[in-house]
Design a protein around this motif. Structure first.
Motif, PDB file in Angstrom:
ATOM      1  N   GLN A   3       0.999  -1.265   0.047  1.00  0.00           N
ATOM      2  CA  GLN A   3      -0.139   0.099   0.133  1.00  0.00           C
ATOM      3  C   GLN A   3       0.924   1.134   0.086  1.00  0.00           C
ATOM      4  OE1 GLN A   3      -0.930  -0.175   4.721  1.00  0.00           O
ATOM      5  NE2 GLN A   3      -2.448   0.020   3.578  1.00  0.00           N
ATOM      6  N   PRO A   4       0.521   2.195  -0.640  1.00  0.00           N
ATOM      7  CA  PRO A   4       1.142   3.561  -0.431  1.00  0.00           C
ATOM      8  C   PRO A   4       1.259   4.050   1.003  1.00  0.00           C
ATOM      9  CG  PRO A   4      -1.046   3.783  -1.178  1.00  0.00           C
ATOM     10  CD  PRO A   4      -0.932   2.743  -1.009  1.00  0.00           C
ATOM     11  N   VAL A   5       2.273   4.979   1.151  1.00  0.00           N
ATOM     12  CA  VAL A   5       2.472   5.402   2.326  1.00  0.00           C
ATOM     13  C   VAL A   5       2.332   6.933   2.448  1.00  0.00           C
ATOM     14  CG1 VAL A   5       4.195   5.690   4.314  1.00  0.00           C
ATOM     15  CG2 VAL A   5       4.227   3.645   2.962  1.00  0.00           C
ATOM     16  N   GLU A   6       1.382   7.486   2.937  1.00  0.00           N
ATOM     17  CA  GLU A   6       1.018   8.837   2.891  1.00  0.00           C
ATOM     18  C   GLU A   6       1.689   9.433   4.374  1.00  0.00           C
ATOM     19  OE1 GLU A   6      -3.185   7.296   1.629  1.00  0.00           O
ATOM     20  OE2 GLU A   6      -1.619   6.762   3.353  1.00  0.00           O
ATOM     21  N   SER A   7       2.161  10.866   4.029  1.00  0.00           N
ATOM     22  CA  SER A   7       2.789  11.200   5.059  1.00  0.00           C
ATOM     23  C   SER A   7       2.995  12.799   4.958  1.00  0.00           C
ATOM     24  CB  SER A   7       4.409  11.136   5.280  1.00  0.00           C
ATOM     25  OG  SER A   7       5.107  11.148   4.054  1.00  0.00           O
ATOM     26  N   GLY A   8       2.989  13.690   6.089  1.00  0.00           N
ATOM     27  CA  GLY A   8       2.974  15.290   5.799  1.00  0.00           C
ATOM     28  C   GLY A   8       2.002  15.707   6.718  1.00  0.00           C
ATOM     29  N   SER A 103     -10.225  10.027 -12.740  1.00  0.00           N
ATOM     30  CA  SER A 103     -11.743   9.954 -12.093  1.00  0.00           C
ATOM     31  C   SER A 103     -11.759  10.652 -10.908  1.00  0.00           C
ATOM     32  CB  SER A 103     -11.850   8.354 -11.978  1.00  0.00           C
ATOM     33  OG  SER A 103     -13.251   8.157 -11.444  1.00  0.00           O
ATOM     34  N   LYS A 104     -13.197  11.191 -10.856  1.00  0.00           N
ATOM     35  CA  LYS A 104     -13.466  11.721  -9.502  1.00  0.00           C
ATOM     36  C   LYS A 104     -14.106  10.693  -8.574  1.00  0.00           C
ATOM     37  CE  LYS A 104     -14.014  16.328 -11.456  1.00  0.00           C
ATOM     38  NZ  LYS A 104     -14.939  17.421 -11.560  1.00  0.00           N
ATOM     39  N   TRP A 105     -14.277   9.329  -8.929  1.00  0.00           N
ATOM     40  CA  TRP A 105     -15.035   8.403  -8.208  1.00  0.00           C
ATOM     41  C   TRP A 105     -14.285   7.596  -7.600  1.00  0.00           C
ATOM     42  CZ3 TRP A 105     -19.468  10.830  -7.889  1.00  0.00           C
ATOM     43  CH2 TRP A 105     -19.996  11.526  -8.871  1.00  0.00           C
ATOM     44  N   SER A 106     -14.381   7.437  -6.243  1.00  0.00           N
ATOM     45  CA  SER A 106     -13.310   6.563  -5.427  1.00  0.00           C
ATOM     46  C   SER A 106     -13.539   5.044  -5.777  1.00  0.00           C
ATOM     47  CB  SER A 106     -13.754   6.731  -4.025  1.00  0.00           C
ATOM     48  OG  SER A 106     -15.118   6.337  -3.667  1.00  0.00           O
ATOM     49  N   ASP A 107     -14.587   4.753  -6.635  1.00  0.00           N
ATOM     50  CA  ASP A 107     -14.725   3.291  -7.023  1.00  0.00           C
ATOM     51  C   ASP A 107     -13.739   3.147  -8.066  1.00  0.00           C
ATOM     52  OD1 ASP A 107     -18.297   2.769  -6.675  1.00  0.00           O
ATOM     53  OD2 ASP A 107     -16.534   2.898  -5.166  1.00  0.00           O
ATOM     54  N   SER A 108     -13.133   3.896  -8.781  1.00  0.00           N
ATOM     55  CA  SER A 108     -12.135   3.817  -9.735  1.00  0.00           C
ATOM     56  C   SER A 108     -10.802   3.327  -9.309  1.00  0.00           C
ATOM     57  CB  SER A 108     -11.853   5.032 -10.726  1.00  0.00           C
ATOM     58  OG  SER A 108     -13.296   5.264 -11.269  1.00  0.00           O
ATOM     59  N   TYR A 109     -10.643   3.746  -7.906  1.00  0.00           N
ATOM     60  CA  TYR A 109      -9.154   3.548  -7.213  1.00  0.00           C
ATOM     61  C   TYR A 109      -8.797   2.547  -6.600  1.00  0.00           C
ATOM     62  CZ  TYR A 109      -8.694   8.481  -8.624  1.00  0.00           C
ATOM     63  OH  TYR A 109      -8.606   9.787  -9.411  1.00  0.00           O
ATOM     64  N   THR A 110      -7.781   2.161  -6.609  1.00  0.00           N
ATOM     65  CA  THR A 110      -7.304   0.996  -5.771  1.00  0.00           C
ATOM     66  C   THR A 110      -5.980   1.311  -4.937  1.00  0.00           C
ATOM     67  OG1 THR A 110      -5.938  -0.034  -7.793  1.00  0.00           O
ATOM     68  CG2 THR A 110      -8.434  -0.964  -7.324  1.00  0.00           C
ATOM     69  N   TYR A 111      -5.432   0.375  -4.258  1.00  0.00           N
ATOM     70  CA  TYR A 111      -4.125   0.680  -3.640  1.00  0.00           C
ATOM     71  C   TYR A 111      -4.448   1.825  -2.607  1.00  0.00           C
ATOM     72  CZ  TYR A 111       1.015   1.026  -3.276  1.00  0.00           C
ATOM     73  OH  TYR A 111       2.227   1.176  -2.995  1.00  0.00           O
ATOM     74  N   TRP A 112      -5.158   1.609  -1.727  1.00  0.00           N
ATOM     75  CA  TRP A 112      -5.328   2.955  -0.825  1.00  0.00           C
ATOM     76  C   TRP A 112      -4.362   2.772   0.356  1.00  0.00           C
ATOM     77  CZ3 TRP A 112      -8.941   6.539  -1.347  1.00  0.00           C
ATOM     78  CH2 TRP A 112      -9.847   6.417  -2.517  1.00  0.00           C
ATOM     79  N   GLY A 113      -4.005   4.009   0.900  1.00  0.00           N
ATOM     80  CA  GLY A 113      -3.069   3.967   1.944  1.00  0.00           C
ATOM     81  C   GLY A 113      -3.849   4.001   3.185  1.00  0.00           C
ATOM     82  N   GLN A 114      -3.154   4.007   4.373  1.00  0.00           N
ATOM     83  CA  GLN A 114      -3.801   4.296   5.713  1.00  0.00           C
ATOM     84  C   GLN A 114      -4.278   5.797   6.099  1.00  0.00           C
ATOM     85  OE1 GLN A 114      -4.277   2.095   7.849  1.00  0.00           O
ATOM     86  NE2 GLN A 114      -3.216   0.125   6.968  1.00  0.00           N
ATOM     87  N   GLY A 115      -3.845   6.667   5.198  1.00  0.00           N
ATOM     88  CA  GLY A 115      -4.046   8.078   5.203  1.00  0.00           C
ATOM     89  C   GLY A 115      -3.125   8.792   6.364  1.00  0.00           C
ATOM     90  N   THR A 116      -3.372  10.151   6.103  1.00  0.00           N
ATOM     91  CA  THR A 116      -2.615  11.132   7.153  1.00  0.00           C
ATOM     92  C   THR A 116      -3.383  11.939   7.560  1.00  0.00           C
ATOM     93  OG1 THR A 116      -0.641  12.295   7.381  1.00  0.00           O
ATOM     94  CG2 THR A 116      -1.708  12.434   5.295  1.00  0.00           C
ATOM     95  N   GLN A 117      -3.522  12.314   9.053  1.00  0.00           N
ATOM     96  CA  GLN A 117      -4.373  13.156   9.526  1.00  0.00           C
ATOM     97  C   GLN A 117      -3.983  14.532   9.065  1.00  0.00           C
ATOM     98  OE1 GLN A 117      -7.494  12.623  11.382  1.00  0.00           O
ATOM     99  NE2 GLN A 117      -7.660  14.845  11.176  1.00  0.00           N
ATOM    100  N   VAL A 118      -5.100  15.459   8.933  1.00  0.00           N
ATOM    101  CA  VAL A 118      -4.699  16.969   8.936  1.00  0.00           C
ATOM    102  C   VAL A 118      -5.688  17.655   9.615  1.00  0.00           C
ATOM    103  CG1 VAL A 118      -4.836  18.791   7.291  1.00  0.00           C
ATOM    104  CG2 VAL A 118      -4.069  17.033   6.515  1.00  0.00           C
TER     105      VAL A 118
END
Length: 122
Positions: A3-8, A103-118
């Motif tokens: 999975q991708p790694v989000e940071s920042g 795409s603007k639609w989340s269903d088009s996307y795969t390989y989601w990361g854990q997210g980063t809190q802002v």
């Protein structure tokens, strides 16, 4: 798990800036459009912006146009989200993901990361 790694992410005052990064881990972003989404507590995940692979063109949600900028470094398989003039309503967990199409639609996307809190304080 690949999975991708989000940071920042972090805590910033209204009007401040942050730059989020999304780095590939165990795979590549080559050939994929890369999108950023966000999800605030109690709300659905929403589209923030997307950058194409082919020409680097971008598209943004109306709520962030003129304030947020997406860029990508294909050599580093990293995508960035520069966020300026942040507002309290930008508070959310931010996610990146890849899609075979722009795409603007989340269903088009795969390989989601854990997210980063802002968090943007007023």
């Amino acid at each position: 798990q690949v999975q991708p790694v989000e940071s920042g992410g972090g805590l910033v005052q209204t009007g401040g800036s942050l730059r989020l990064s999304c780095a590939a881990s165990g795979t590549t972003f080559r050939g994929y459009a890369m999108g950023w989404f966000r999800q605030a507590p109690g709300k659905l995940r929403e589209f923030v912006g997307v950058i194409s692979w082919s020409d680097g063109s971008t598209d943004y949600a109306d709520s962030v146009k003129g304030r947020f900028t997406i860029s990508r470094d294909n050599a580093k398989s990293t995508v960035y989200l520069q966020m300026n003039n942040l507002k309290p309503e930008d508070t959310a967990v931010y996610y990146c993901a890849r899609s075979p199409v722009v795409s603007k639609w989340s269903d088009s996307y795969t390989y989601w990361g854990q997210g980063t809190q802002v968090t943007v304080s007023s």
